[in-house]
Design a protein around this motif. Structure first.
Motif, PDB file in Angstrom:
ATOM      1  N   VAL A  33       0.802  -1.299   0.110  1.00  0.00           N
ATOM      2  CA  VAL A  33       0.146  -0.015   0.038  1.00  0.00           C
ATOM      3  C   VAL A  33       0.746   1.294   0.059  1.00  0.00           C
ATOM      4  O   VAL A  33       0.448   2.199  -0.520  1.00  0.00           O
ATOM      5  N   ARG A  34       2.097   1.143   0.548  1.00  0.00           N
ATOM      6  CA  ARG A  34       2.810   2.397   0.602  1.00  0.00           C
ATOM      7  C   ARG A  34       4.448   1.779   0.380  1.00  0.00           C
ATOM      8  O   ARG A  34       4.652   0.638   0.619  1.00  0.00           O
TER       9      ARG A  34
ATOM     10  N   TYR B 144      -4.805   7.156  -5.767  1.00  0.00           N
ATOM     11  CA  TYR B 144      -3.698   6.796  -5.029  1.00  0.00           C
ATOM     12  C   TYR B 144      -3.386   5.245  -4.929  1.00  0.00           C
ATOM     13  O   TYR B 144      -2.372   4.772  -4.419  1.00  0.00           O
TER      14      TYR B 144
ATOM     15  N   GLN C 294     -12.560  -4.439   1.914  1.00  0.00           N
ATOM     16  CA  GLN C 294     -12.225  -3.096   1.658  1.00  0.00           C
ATOM     17  C   GLN C 294     -13.325  -2.239   1.761  1.00  0.00           C
ATOM     18  O   GLN C 294     -13.031  -0.906   1.690  1.00  0.00           O
TER      19      GLN C 294
ATOM     20  N   THR D  78     -13.683  -2.155   6.117  1.00  0.00           N
ATOM     21  CA  THR D  78     -13.892  -0.682   6.251  1.00  0.00           C
ATOM     22  C   THR D  78     -15.076  -0.262   5.373  1.00  0.00           C
ATOM     23  O   THR D  78     -15.497  -0.944   4.584  1.00  0.00           O
TER      24      THR D  78
ATOM     25  N   PRO E  70     -13.008   6.047   6.687  1.00  0.00           N
ATOM     26  CA  PRO E  70     -11.739   7.021   6.246  1.00  0.00           C
ATOM     27  C   PRO E  70     -12.410   8.154   5.321  1.00  0.00           C
ATOM     28  O   PRO E  70     -13.213   7.793   4.176  1.00  0.00           O
TER      29      PRO E  70
ATOM     30  N   GLN F 221     -10.157  10.642   4.145  1.00  0.00           N
ATOM     31  CA  GLN F 221      -8.726  10.830   3.418  1.00  0.00           C
ATOM     32  C   GLN F 221      -8.350  12.432   3.191  1.00  0.00           C
ATOM     33  O   GLN F 221      -7.121  12.832   3.380  1.00  0.00           O
TER      34      GLN F 221
ATOM     35  N   ARG G 145     -12.755   9.781  -4.902  1.00  0.00           N
ATOM     36  CA  ARG G 145     -13.424   9.200  -3.803  1.00  0.00           C
ATOM     37  C   ARG G 145     -15.037   9.251  -3.781  1.00  0.00           C
ATOM     38  O   ARG G 145     -15.656   8.535  -3.132  1.00  0.00           O
TER      39      ARG G 145
ATOM     40  N   ASP H  77      -9.029   7.395   8.291  1.00  0.00           N
ATOM     41  CA  ASP H  77      -7.637   7.437   7.700  1.00  0.00           C
ATOM     42  C   ASP H  77      -7.592   8.714   6.899  1.00  0.00           C
ATOM     43  O   ASP H  77      -8.756   9.158   6.378  1.00  0.00           O
TER      44      ASP H  77
ATOM     45  N   ILE I 166      -4.934  10.977   4.050  1.00  0.00           N
ATOM     46  CA  ILE I 166      -3.430  11.098   3.427  1.00  0.00           C
ATOM     47  C   ILE I 166      -2.925  12.491   3.425  1.00  0.00           C
ATOM     48  O   ILE I 166      -3.901  13.529   2.906  1.00  0.00           O
TER      49      ILE I 166
ATOM     50  N   PHE J 112      -1.241   9.211   6.987  1.00  0.00           N
ATOM     51  CA  PHE J 112      -0.208   8.618   6.043  1.00  0.00           C
ATOM     52  C   PHE J 112       0.088   9.810   5.121  1.00  0.00           C
ATOM     53  O   PHE J 112      -0.388  10.602   4.729  1.00  0.00           O
ATOM     54  N   ILE J 113       1.460   9.995   4.783  1.00  0.00           N
ATOM     55  CA  ILE J 113       2.004  10.726   3.789  1.00  0.00           C
ATOM     56  C   ILE J 113       1.831  10.142   2.460  1.00  0.00           C
ATOM     57  O   ILE J 113       2.146   8.865   2.520  1.00  0.00           O
ATOM     58  N   PHE J 114       1.364  10.758   1.572  1.00  0.00           N
ATOM     59  CA  PHE J 114       1.061  10.292   0.166  1.00  0.00           C
ATOM     60  C   PHE J 114       2.434   9.442  -0.259  1.00  0.00           C
ATOM     61  O   PHE J 114       3.557  10.005  -0.245  1.00  0.00           O
ATOM     62  N   SER J 115       1.979   8.311  -0.836  1.00  0.00           N
ATOM     63  CA  SER J 115       3.209   7.538  -1.296  1.00  0.00           C
ATOM     64  C   SER J 115       2.950   6.890  -2.916  1.00  0.00           C
ATOM     65  O   SER J 115       1.898   6.444  -3.169  1.00  0.00           O
TER      66      SER J 115
ATOM     67  N   ARG K  13       2.232   5.113  -6.183  1.00  0.00           N
ATOM     68  CA  ARG K  13       2.300   3.667  -6.063  1.00  0.00           C
ATOM     69  C   ARG K  13       2.426   3.359  -7.835  1.00  0.00           C
ATOM     70  O   ARG K  13       1.484   3.987  -8.603  1.00  0.00           O
TER      71      ARG K  13
HETATM   72  N1  SAH Z   1     -10.329   0.167   1.648  1.00  0.00           N
HETATM   73  C1  SAH Z   1     -10.027   1.052   2.705  1.00  0.00           C
HETATM   74  C2  SAH Z   1      -8.501   1.600   2.940  1.00  0.00           C
HETATM   75  C3  SAH Z   1      -7.529   0.477   2.409  1.00  0.00           C
HETATM   76  S1  SAH Z   1      -5.645   1.029   2.440  1.00  0.00           S
HETATM   77  C4  SAH Z   1     -10.523   2.444   2.446  1.00  0.00           C
HETATM   78  O1  SAH Z   1     -11.008   2.598   1.479  1.00  0.00           O
HETATM   79  O2  SAH Z   1     -10.714   3.150   3.386  1.00  0.00           O
HETATM   80  C5  SAH Z   1      -5.584   1.887   3.947  1.00  0.00           C
HETATM   81  C6  SAH Z   1      -5.361   3.538   3.918  1.00  0.00           C
HETATM   82  O3  SAH Z   1      -3.980   3.434   3.530  1.00  0.00           O
HETATM   83  C7  SAH Z   1      -6.131   4.109   2.970  1.00  0.00           C
HETATM   84  O4  SAH Z   1      -7.454   4.541   3.721  1.00  0.00           O
HETATM   85  C8  SAH Z   1      -5.244   5.440   2.837  1.00  0.00           C
HETATM   86  O5  SAH Z   1      -5.336   6.374   3.787  1.00  0.00           O
HETATM   87  C9  SAH Z   1      -3.810   4.775   2.726  1.00  0.00           C
HETATM   88  N2  SAH Z   1      -3.402   4.836   1.576  1.00  0.00           N
HETATM   89  C10 SAH Z   1      -3.846   4.042   0.508  1.00  0.00           C
HETATM   90  N3  SAH Z   1      -2.902   4.330  -0.702  1.00  0.00           N
HETATM   91  C11 SAH Z   1      -2.061   5.048  -0.108  1.00  0.00           C
HETATM   92  C12 SAH Z   1      -0.880   5.808  -0.787  1.00  0.00           C
HETATM   93  N4  SAH Z   1      -0.606   5.687  -1.963  1.00  0.00           N
HETATM   94  N5  SAH Z   1      -0.194   6.709  -0.089  1.00  0.00           N
HETATM   95  C13 SAH Z   1      -0.635   6.937   1.018  1.00  0.00           C
HETATM   96  N6  SAH Z   1      -1.674   6.356   1.918  1.00  0.00           N
HETATM   97  C14 SAH Z   1      -2.318   5.521   1.187  1.00  0.00           C
END
Ligand code: SAH
Ligand code: SF4
Ligand code: F3S
Length: 464
Positions: free
Chosen positions: A76-77, A189, A227, A262, A289, A291, A303, A329, A331, A360-363, A365
């Motif tokens: 995920v990150r 993301y 999810q 979630t 979440p 975000q 979203r 959650d 970002i 979380f800080i954006f990563s 992917r």
């Molecule tokens: N299905 C769940 C979350 C799965 S991933 C939902 O929709 O809420 C868990 C969390 O990781 C996400 O809610 C998001 O905040 C974080 N996340 C996902 N991809 C990310 C990315 N590329 N960079 C940073 N945070 C991320």
């Protein structure tokens, strides 16, 4: 929807592998599983452990000396992946000392071609790499590799639901119960839809059967996993949505709690909140979440809800369940996010008053749309915003903790406390309270009154 029966699919390997293991090792072989990522992976690892014990492995926490070491990974990150690469590297030396050692990589990282290529080229001592769709074929992979096959790389194409995999649960009193797999949302993301495949729901009969088994084995806290649990049942021929499923599980006999994660705000309905409030076994906890608090960023994230819609859901949840604990959650630093956008996230946090946050800080992917967006804000600047968010939440969290003083909660004792003579229990929400007790309290519901707040909530028991 296509269902597979593990017992049928893997029949010959379940039969043959125990003898092969005896022949190769001449003793009970040991398996060590490392699990990264979310509860879905924790739950998958419980099934992997179930398959391994079924064919004759003994589980260990020590990789050194283990005959089979498996990394069940998260993608995920970037940070999650880097940790795995580092930890696999360390296995090279163990393998040098133990010839028969098998090393494998599975889970979300292993579903990506780019990771498979890297394993092929730079990690020659990794024997088996298999993706999330083919986890149930582990006995087959082990049998083949131990019989002299070349290294195995398998990601599979099918997105079937596999039932009847044995489960070796990590704990007796808390249980993970997957109700669906995959995701169709493609938040811009997120890697999950690419590594977990399309959304598919388990049949309610299979879920109820597993819930009954959990309850019969003493489980007091069941967490339903998906999810996006709110879209449970979509496109299936059985006529049951998530609210209906919750109600069915709530109606099962026994003293236990039901949690779920979630929920996606775009699919969270009044019907679900009503059902939660009416079902006495459903915990007063909603993980929703959001975000980002900025509509512009939410739109870029794909979203499909607005800040206003999110806040109206929270308002409705609080009206129907005044004692509800909310978590979320977030970002920070999505590409193109400005400080003004970030301030909208901060203001939403202040308005809702979550009991805790996963931030979380954006990563970026690989292969996701957000990876290609211009991202002018430096990592250092994002770090400052992130710290500001943490500080804001710390104050709110403390204030909410202080509100608990003098109140009595029914907690499920599930752990030892931080000091000798104390035990810890979870409320129906998200709080943990410590109180005088001993090992015998584990697995019991106990009424505890909060007396003080330090780093933790300190309480005293007032009966059971
Ligand atoms: N299905 C769940 C979350 C799965 S991933 C939902 O929709 O809420 C868990 C969390 O990781 C996400 O809610 C998001 O905040 C974080 N996340 C996902 N991809 C990310 C990315 N590329 N960079 C940073 N945070 C991320
Ligand atoms: Fe990722 Fe969005 Fe699916 Fe959650 S809903 S798993 S954040 S794509
Ligand atoms: Fe990670 Fe896969 Fe879960 S990417 S967050 S382990 S679904």
């Amino acid at each position: 929807m296509n269902f597979l029966d593990y017992r049928e699919e893997q029949k010959q390997y379940i039969l043959l592998l125990p003898d092969l293991l005896k022949k190769v090792y001449g003793r009970t072989p040991k398996a060590c599983i490392f699990t990264y990522g979310c509860q879905q992976n924790v739950s998958d690892s419980e099934r992997i452990k179930g398959m391994l014990t079924q064919v004759g492995y003994e589980l260990t926490d020590e990789a050194e000396g283990a005959d089979f070491v498996l990394f069940n990974t998260c993608a995920v990150r970037g940070h999650a992946e880097d940790r795995v690469y580092g930890n696999i590297g360390a296995m090279k030396h163990y393998k040098k000392r133990h010839n028969g050692m098998i090393i494998a990589l599975c889970g979300c990282m292993a579903q990506q071609e780019i990771v498979i290529d890297r394993m092929k080229k730079s990690y020659p001592y990794v024997d088996i790499v298999f993706g999330t769709h083919v986890q149930y074929r582990l006995p087959e992979f082990l049998y083949k590799r131990l019989s002299g096959s070349s290294r195995i790389f398998e990601i599979g194409e099918s997105e079937k639901i596999v039932e009847e995999i044995p489960v070796k649960r990590d704990g007796q009193f808390k249980g993970w119960l997957p109700i669906m797999y995959g995701c169709n949302n493609f938040c811009s993301y997120c890697i999950v839809p690419y590594v977990r495949g399309r959304e598919r729901s388990r049949h309610p009969d299979d879920i109820i059967k597993e819930a009954k088994e959990l309850i019969a084995n003493g489980c007091k806290d069941i967490t339903l996993l998906g999810q996006n649990v709110n879209s449970y049942g979509t496109g299936c021929d059985f006529n049951l949505n998530f609210a209906g499923l919750l109600k069915k599980i709530n109606d099962l006999e026994g003293d236990f709690r039901i949690r779920f994660m979630t929920s996606h705000p775009k699919d969270c309905t009044e019907e679900l909140l009503d059902t939660m409030s009416r079902c006495e076994k459903v915990a007063r906890h909603l993980h929703l979440p959001f975000q980002s608090g900025s509509d512009r960023i939410l739109n870029l994230m794909n979203r499909r809800y607005t800040r206003e819609k999110y806040l109206s859901l929270i308002k409705m949840a609080k009206e129907k369940m005044p004692d509800i604990s909310l978590t979320s959650d977030i970002i920070v630093g999505f590409p193109g996010e400005t400080y003004e956008d970030f301030c909208e996230t901060l203001s939403l946090v202040k308005e809702v008053r979550f009991s805790s946050l996963f931030t979380f800080i954006f990563s970026p992917r690989n292969g996701t749309p957000a990876e290609k967006l211009p991202d002018p804000i430096s990592r250092e600047e994002k770090g400052k915003w992130f710290d500001e968010l943490l500080k804001t939440q710390e104050v709110i969290g403390k204030e909410l903790s202080l509100d608990t003083v003098g109140k009595t909660y029914r907690v499920l004792c599930d752990d030892f406390g931080r000091v000798e003579g104390k035990m810890a229990g979870h409320t129906n929400g998200t709080a943990v309270i410590e109180f005088d007790g001993n090992e015998e309290d584990i697995g019991k519901f106990i009424n505890v009154k909060v007396n003080a707040v330090s780093n933790i909530l300190e309480g005293e028991r007032i009966g059971e």
